[in-house]
Scaffold this active site. Structure first.
Site, PDB file in Angstrom:
ATOM      1  N   LYS A 145       0.860  -1.177   0.000  1.00 17.36           N
ATOM      2  CA  LYS A 145       0.000   0.000   0.000  1.00 17.36           C
ATOM      3  C   LYS A 145       0.900   1.232   0.000  1.00 17.36           C
ATOM      4  O   LYS A 145       1.773   1.386   0.862  1.00 17.36           O
ATOM      5  CB  LYS A 145      -0.885   0.005   1.243  1.00 17.36           C
ATOM      6  CG  LYS A 145      -1.945  -1.079   1.270  1.00 17.36           C
ATOM      7  CD  LYS A 145      -3.173  -0.645   0.505  1.00 17.36           C
ATOM      8  CE  LYS A 145      -4.314  -1.632   0.707  1.00 17.36           C
ATOM      9  NZ  LYS A 145      -5.543  -1.185   0.025  1.00 17.36           N
ATOM     10  N   LYS A 253     -13.785  -6.918  -5.581  1.00 19.14           N
ATOM     11  CA  LYS A 253     -14.158  -7.114  -4.181  1.00 19.14           C
ATOM     12  C   LYS A 253     -15.671  -7.334  -4.141  1.00 19.14           C
ATOM     13  O   LYS A 253     -16.438  -6.387  -4.341  1.00 19.14           O
ATOM     14  CB  LYS A 253     -13.792  -5.889  -3.349  1.00 19.14           C
ATOM     15  CG  LYS A 253     -12.297  -5.602  -3.247  1.00 19.14           C
ATOM     16  CD  LYS A 253     -12.073  -4.375  -2.367  1.00 19.14           C
ATOM     17  CE  LYS A 253     -10.594  -4.170  -2.064  1.00 19.14           C
ATOM     18  NZ  LYS A 253      -9.856  -3.637  -3.222  1.00 19.14           N
TER      19      LYS A 253
END
Length: 334
Positions: A145, A253
Site C-alpha cells: 500500500k 471485491k
C-alpha cells in the site's frame, strides 16, 4: 428459509492504514439463513467499508437490514437480484453467500489458494519489517500500500525490496488507492516501472475516466482498476466503463462490486475485452473470506496459480473460526 441477523465487531491487531484513513474496528452484520426442510445453515457477511462502499450508509440498524434482506431474498433464492436494489452490493454479497452455503454440499476436498502478502502503509521501518516477515513465511507475491508516507521513502523501500528480491523471486504489486494526482501520476508510474512492478491499483481517484484511460494507454506499468468500479452496478454502465478506460486488470471485491453474481458479471465483461482480473477481499472476516475464496476457485478453477488478494483474515485479534486459515502463502479452506 428462516432469516436471522446479528451485529458483530472485530478488532484489528493494529490499525489498517490506507491513503484514505485508518480502520481499527471491523463492524458487520451476519445474516444467517436456515433451510426449514434440511436444517442446513448458511451465513453471509454484510460489511460495507465506511469510506469506500457505495452503500456504506444503507444499513443503520438490524431492523433496516431485515427489511432490505426480506425484500431481496425471494429473488436471490431464484438466482437473480432485484433491479431496483443494484446499489446494495454488500447486502447482495451477504445474501448470495448465505444462500450458497445453506444450499451447498460440504467440501469434499481441501482448497488451497495462493495469495499475495499485504503490506500496510506505515513507517518505512515497519513496512520493511512487514516485507521481510512475509518473505520469510514463503510469500512470493507482495502487495504494498503506497501513497500515505513520503514518496521518496516509498521509492526507497521499493528499491531496497527489489535489490534483495529480483522479479524472478518476487512479484511486487502496489496499490495507491487513488493517491496520485492526474498531472503528475505518469511521472510516478514511470519511476515505479524501473523496479519491475507487476501492476498498480487505482493510481488516481475514481470518476476521472478520461484521465484514467490516458494513463492505461500510455503507462509503462500495468494498471488495475479497483475503486473505479465502486457504484457502477448496471451491466451497461460496467461495459461502458471498461470500453472507455480499457485497463490491463480489474480487481474485484464482492462486497463492493456486486456480490457473487455481480463479480462474475464484471469478470465476464472483462474477459470479452481481453482484460485480466483477480479477486480480493475488503477486510472481511473469515465468514466473508470463505465465500470469496470459494468464488475465486469457482471462477478461475481448482488449480489457481495467480495469487489472489485473500489475506485479510489474519488482521484481526478476534476473528470468527470457520475452517479458514492462512497456511504459508496460501488461504486454506477445509
Amino acid at each position: 428459509m428462516e432469516l436471522s441477523i446479528s451485529k458483530e465487531t472485530l478488532h484489528f491487531k493494529k490499525p489498517a492504514r490506507t491513503s484514505r484513513g485508518e480502520y481499527s474496528l471491523h463492524e458487520m452484520y451476519l445474516i444467517t439463513l436456515t433451510d426449514k426442510t434440511t436444517g442446513k445453515k448458511g451465513t453471509g457477511e454484510l460489511a460495507p467499508l465506511p469510506d469506500l462502499s457505495c452503500d456504506r450508509n444503507a444499513y443503520p440498524d438490524i431492523p433496516e437490514v431485515r427489511r432490505l434482506a426480506e425484500k431481496a431474498l425471494p429473488s436471490v433464492l431464484n438466482g437473480t437480484w432485484p433491479d431496483d436494489m443494484l446499489s446494495y452490493p454488500a447486502l447482495r454479497f451477504a445474501l448470495e453467500s448465505a444462500v450458497a452455503e445453506a444450499r451447498g454440499e460440504e467440501l469434499k476436498e481441501r482448497i488451497s489458494i495462493p495469495i499475495n502478502g499485504l503490506v500496510w502503509m506505515s513507517s518505512f521501518e515497519d513496512m520493511l519489517e512487514q516485507v521481510k516477515t512475509k518473505m520469510a513465511i514463503g510469500f512470493r507475491c507482495i502487495k504494498l500500500k503506497i501513497g500515505a508516507i513520503d514518496w521518496q521513502k516509498e521509492i526507497e523501500l521499493i528499491r531496497y525490496v527489489r535489490s534483495c528480491f529480483p522479479k524472478e523471486d518476487l512479484q511486487l504489486r502496489v496499490d495507491a488507492n487513488g493517491a496520485f494526482a492526474p498531472e503528475w501520476a505518469m511521472d510516478r508510474l514511470t519511476e515505479l516501472s524501473k523496479y519491475d512492478i507487476h501492476s498498480i491499483e487505482q493510481p488516481i481517484r475514481q470518476g476521472q475516466w478520461d484521465e484514467m484511460a490516458r494513463l492505461c494507454k500510455e503507462s509503462p506499468l500495468a494498471i488495475a482498476l479497483d475503486e473505479e468500479m465502486i457504484g457502477v452496478n448496471d451491466p451497461k454502465e460496467k461495459a461502458r466503463l471498461l470500453d472507455t478506460i480499457h485497463p490491463q486488470y480489474i480487481v474485484l471485491k464482492p462486497t463492493m462490486h456486486g456480490g457473487l453474481s455481480g463479480t462474475r458479471e464484471w469478470i465476464d465483461l472483462a474477459n470479452k475485452r481481453g482484460i485480466n482480473s483477480w479477486i480480493t477481499s475488503a477486510l472481511e472476516s473469515n465468514i466473508g473470506l470463505r465465500s470469496i475464496a470459494l468464488l475465486a476457485e469457482s471462477v478461475y478453477g481448482p488449480n489457481i496459480t495467480f495469487p489472489q488478494g485473500l489475506g485479510t483474515g489474519q488482521l484481526f485479534t478476534d476473528n470468527i473460526e470457520n475452517k479458514v486459515q492462512i497456511e504459508g502463502a496460501c488461504l486454506a479452506i477445509r
